[in-house]
Scaffold this active site. Sequence first.
Site, PDB file in Angstrom:
ATOM      1  N   ARG A  51       0.826  -1.212   0.000  1.00 29.99           N
ATOM      2  CA  ARG A  51       0.000   0.000   0.000  1.00 29.99           C
ATOM      3  C   ARG A  51       0.867   1.273   0.000  1.00 29.99           C
ATOM      4  O   ARG A  51       0.956   1.958  -1.017  1.00 29.99           O
ATOM      5  CB  ARG A  51      -0.955  -0.006   1.214  1.00 29.99           C
ATOM      6  CG  ARG A  51      -2.060   1.038   1.134  1.00 29.99           C
ATOM      7  CD  ARG A  51      -1.664   2.433   1.561  1.00 29.99           C
ATOM      8  NE  ARG A  51      -1.218   2.496   2.957  1.00 29.99           N
ATOM      9  CZ  ARG A  51      -0.644   3.564   3.493  1.00 29.99           C
ATOM     10  NH1 ARG A  51      -0.430   4.652   2.772  1.00 29.99           N
ATOM     11  NH2 ARG A  51      -0.257   3.552   4.759  1.00 29.99           N
ATOM     12  N   ASP A  52       1.551   1.549   1.097  1.00 27.21           N
ATOM     13  CA  ASP A  52       2.363   2.771   1.173  1.00 27.21           C
ATOM     14  C   ASP A  52       3.458   2.731   0.113  1.00 27.21           C
ATOM     15  O   ASP A  52       3.798   3.752  -0.500  1.00 27.21           O
ATOM     16  CB  ASP A  52       2.980   2.888   2.576  1.00 27.21           C
ATOM     17  CG  ASP A  52       3.338   4.302   2.966  1.00 27.21           C
ATOM     18  OD1 ASP A  52       3.753   5.070   2.087  1.00 27.21           O
ATOM     19  OD2 ASP A  52       3.240   4.644   4.163  1.00 27.21           O
ATOM     20  N   HIS A  78       4.542   4.340  12.726  1.00 29.83           N
ATOM     21  CA  HIS A  78       4.704   4.244  11.265  1.00 29.83           C
ATOM     22  C   HIS A  78       5.783   5.257  10.899  1.00 29.83           C
ATOM     23  O   HIS A  78       5.544   6.464  10.937  1.00 29.83           O
ATOM     24  CB  HIS A  78       3.352   4.579  10.621  1.00 29.83           C
ATOM     25  CG  HIS A  78       3.349   4.648   9.133  1.00 29.83           C
ATOM     26  ND1 HIS A  78       2.802   3.664   8.349  1.00 29.83           N
ATOM     27  CD2 HIS A  78       3.809   5.597   8.274  1.00 29.83           C
ATOM     28  CE1 HIS A  78       2.912   4.001   7.070  1.00 29.83           C
ATOM     29  NE2 HIS A  78       3.529   5.162   7.003  1.00 29.83           N
ATOM     30  N   HIS A 123       9.027   6.863   8.574  1.00 28.74           N
ATOM     31  CA  HIS A 123       9.670   7.015   7.265  1.00 28.74           C
ATOM     32  C   HIS A 123      11.124   7.420   7.487  1.00 28.74           C
ATOM     33  O   HIS A 123      11.451   8.082   8.460  1.00 28.74           O
ATOM     34  CB  HIS A 123       8.925   8.058   6.421  1.00 28.74           C
ATOM     35  CG  HIS A 123       7.683   7.510   5.783  1.00 28.74           C
ATOM     36  ND1 HIS A 123       7.623   7.113   4.470  1.00 28.74           N
ATOM     37  CD2 HIS A 123       6.449   7.257   6.295  1.00 28.74           C
ATOM     38  CE1 HIS A 123       6.409   6.661   4.192  1.00 28.74           C
ATOM     39  NE2 HIS A 123       5.663   6.727   5.293  1.00 28.74           N
ATOM     40  N   CYS A 160       3.993   9.363   0.740  1.00 27.74           N
ATOM     41  CA  CYS A 160       2.669   9.918   0.436  1.00 27.74           C
ATOM     42  C   CYS A 160       2.792  10.877  -0.731  1.00 27.74           C
ATOM     43  O   CYS A 160       3.536  11.857  -0.662  1.00 27.74           O
ATOM     44  CB  CYS A 160       2.116  10.655   1.659  1.00 27.74           C
ATOM     45  SG  CYS A 160       0.595  11.547   1.288  1.00 27.74           S
ATOM     46  N   ASN A 214       9.379   4.340   3.598  1.00 25.75           N
ATOM     47  CA  ASN A 214       9.158   3.864   4.976  1.00 25.75           C
ATOM     48  C   ASN A 214      10.453   3.278   5.527  1.00 25.75           C
ATOM     49  O   ASN A 214      11.364   2.946   4.771  1.00 25.75           O
ATOM     50  CB  ASN A 214       8.129   2.719   4.974  1.00 25.75           C
ATOM     51  CG  ASN A 214       6.730   3.186   4.724  1.00 25.75           C
ATOM     52  OD1 ASN A 214       6.331   3.406   3.597  1.00 25.75           O
ATOM     53  ND2 ASN A 214       5.961   3.336   5.782  1.00 25.75           N
TER      54      ASN A 214
HETATM   55  N1  COA Z   1     -13.029   4.987  -3.685  1.00 24.82           N
HETATM   56  C1  COA Z   1     -13.302   5.169  -5.000  1.00 24.82           C
HETATM   57  N2  COA Z   1     -13.773   6.316  -5.505  1.00 24.82           N
HETATM   58  C2  COA Z   1     -14.000   7.323  -4.638  1.00 24.82           C
HETATM   59  C3  COA Z   1     -13.728   7.207  -3.283  1.00 24.82           C
HETATM   60  C4  COA Z   1     -13.212   5.980  -2.802  1.00 24.82           C
HETATM   61  N3  COA Z   1     -12.907   5.809  -1.512  1.00 24.82           N
HETATM   62  N4  COA Z   1     -14.036   8.372  -2.684  1.00 24.82           N
HETATM   63  C5  COA Z   1     -14.495   9.197  -3.639  1.00 24.82           C
HETATM   64  N5  COA Z   1     -14.460   8.557  -4.824  1.00 24.82           N
HETATM   65  C6  COA Z   1     -14.861   9.092  -6.140  1.00 24.82           C
HETATM   66  C7  COA Z   1     -16.260   9.635  -6.121  1.00 24.82           C
HETATM   67  O1  COA Z   1     -17.180   8.597  -6.391  1.00 24.82           O
HETATM   68  C8  COA Z   1     -16.205  10.667  -7.210  1.00 24.82           C
HETATM   69  O2  COA Z   1     -16.248  10.018  -8.463  1.00 24.82           O
HETATM   70  P1  COA Z   1     -16.827  10.761  -9.770  1.00 24.82           P
HETATM   71  O3  COA Z   1     -15.879  11.891 -10.055  1.00 24.82           O
HETATM   72  O4  COA Z   1     -16.758   9.686 -10.823  1.00 24.82           O
HETATM   73  O5  COA Z   1     -18.187  11.191  -9.394  1.00 24.82           O
HETATM   74  C9  COA Z   1     -14.794  11.230  -7.053  1.00 24.82           C
HETATM   75  O6  COA Z   1     -14.028  10.206  -6.436  1.00 24.82           O
HETATM   76  C10 COA Z   1     -14.740  12.491  -6.222  1.00 24.82           C
HETATM   77  O7  COA Z   1     -15.393  12.239  -4.980  1.00 24.82           O
HETATM   78  P2  COA Z   1     -15.256  13.199  -3.725  1.00 24.82           P
HETATM   79  O8  COA Z   1     -16.027  12.640  -2.595  1.00 24.82           O
HETATM   80  O9  COA Z   1     -15.557  14.619  -4.167  1.00 24.82           O
HETATM   81  O10 COA Z   1     -13.735  13.042  -3.358  1.00 24.82           O
HETATM   82  P3  COA Z   1     -12.574  14.106  -3.441  1.00 24.82           P
HETATM   83  O11 COA Z   1     -12.174  14.343  -4.832  1.00 24.82           O
HETATM   84  O12 COA Z   1     -12.894  15.249  -2.569  1.00 24.82           O
HETATM   85  O13 COA Z   1     -11.375  13.253  -2.750  1.00 24.82           O
HETATM   86  C11 COA Z   1     -10.737  11.492  -1.209  1.00 24.82           C
HETATM   87  C12 COA Z   1     -11.454  12.820  -1.403  1.00 24.82           C
HETATM   88  C13 COA Z   1     -10.556  11.281   0.254  1.00 24.82           C
HETATM   89  C14 COA Z   1     -11.588  10.399  -1.817  1.00 24.82           C
HETATM   90  C15 COA Z   1      -9.376  11.546  -1.966  1.00 24.82           C
HETATM   91  O14 COA Z   1      -8.683  12.720  -1.652  1.00 24.82           O
HETATM   92  C16 COA Z   1      -8.500  10.360  -1.636  1.00 24.82           C
HETATM   93  O15 COA Z   1      -8.799   9.236  -2.001  1.00 24.82           O
HETATM   94  N6  COA Z   1      -7.361  10.587  -0.930  1.00 24.82           N
HETATM   95  C17 COA Z   1      -6.476   9.517  -0.516  1.00 24.82           C
HETATM   96  C18 COA Z   1      -5.076  10.040  -0.485  1.00 24.82           C
HETATM   97  C19 COA Z   1      -4.111   8.934  -0.039  1.00 24.82           C
HETATM   98  O16 COA Z   1      -4.388   7.762  -0.050  1.00 24.82           O
HETATM   99  N7  COA Z   1      -2.900   9.384   0.337  1.00 24.82           N
HETATM  100  C20 COA Z   1      -1.851   8.498   0.722  1.00 24.82           C
HETATM  101  C21 COA Z   1      -2.101   7.773   1.988  1.00 24.82           C
HETATM  102  S1  COA Z   1      -1.927   8.739   3.426  1.00 24.82           S
HETATM  103 ZN    ZN Z   2       3.556   6.274   5.221  1.00 23.62          ZN
END
Ligand code: COA
Ligand code: ZN
Length: 316
Positions: free
Chosen positions: A16-17, A208, A210, A241, A250
């Site tokens: 994942r990370d 956790h 890095h 990230c 990490n």
């Molecule tokens: N899985 C799949 N799709 C997702 C989702 C999820 N968990 N959450 C939102 N979406 C989709 C929505 O369905 C929407 O799709 P569409 O454009 O086809 O309608 C789109 O993403 C936007 O949704 P929204 O709720 O507005 O999300 P956002 O754009 O504000 O993003 C997060 C918010 C949290 C979903 C996003 O920033 C994210 O996934 N971040 C993770 C970052 C990460 O993992 N960083 C490293 C680890 S720390």
């Molecule tokens: Zn990390």
Amino acid sequence: MNTGPARIEINEVGPRDGLQIEKAQVPTDDKVAFVDALSDCGFARIEVTSFTSPKAIPALADAQEVMRRIRRRGGVVYTALVPNIRGLERALEVGVDELNLVMSSSETHNRANLRMTREQSLAELGAVLQAAQAAGVPSNVSLSTAFGCPFDGDVPADQVLRLAHQLAEAGAAGITLCDTTGMAYPTQVAALCERMARELPAMPLTVHLHNTRGMALANAVAAWQTGVTRYDAAAGGLGGCPYAPGASGNVNTEELVHMFECMGVQTGVALQPLLAIVRGLPGLVRRELTNPLLAAGHRLATHAPPAWLAERFGPA
Ligand code: COA
Ligand code: ZN
């Protein structure tokens, strides 16, 4: 030197990370094979993937397929990162043993990484915790930037503890303190871990780390000396990230295992099969990886003496 627990647990977060930040798109088959190989190394947990938006983390867009296809070995807890309700729904469809929810300790990283304020994340994770509990799946919560934020700088310990208390009340089954961009240093790690143990003694605590600034192993020892038994780590030192400027790998799992093994601390992880996996990582992520431990071998991997020694001194 103060000693810590005789036995610790290692959570492998490389799939994942590690893979979330790689430029090369790793084929789903290779991800499944990576996780399956890790399953035979003795990890307590493997964080298999993340159910995040595929726009935010394109590298893990195949999360459901990976989760469906991995071989699940008894005794290993298969987890996945989840940032919101949509992620929980996707995770529940394919089945995970435990969830790893995520939010940041600092406001700016939370906004950059999750596109929410911390208040919004707390509300979202509160709903996820409730729904996960109803589905019978325990949820750990990872607090990113707990030791410093690449945007906001130092993060006050009070701020981290306040969030930890709120998440504990909301039903978190464990808390992970994440050093997202390697800003932590040993005395800081010890102080924060001690505070967590004092204020939330019943809450399982994971660190956790890095290695962005070369302090990860020192930080792990500092945590261990305060009694911490759970460590995230990534094989080959992969990781980072994509929404934290300057993020890098990490703590190396193999270095962590080797170090604790030298210290007589049981990790449950077998170093040789892990090193075999690490040897294959450049092929998986299609780039060179420098790995001093792999190059040097175990500290007791000794060398044959030069031939002339026997001629000059006779048999040893
Ligand atoms: N899985 C799949 N799709 C997702 C989702 C999820 N968990 N959450 C939102 N979406 C989709 C929505 O369905 C929407 O799709 P569409 O454009 O086809 O309608 C789109 O993403 C936007 O949704 P929204 O709720 O507005 O999300 P956002 O754009 O504000 O993003 C997060 C918010 C949290 C979903 C996003 O920033 C994210 O996934 N971040 C993770 C970052 C990460 O993992 N960083 C490293 C680890 S720390
Ligand atoms: Zn990390």
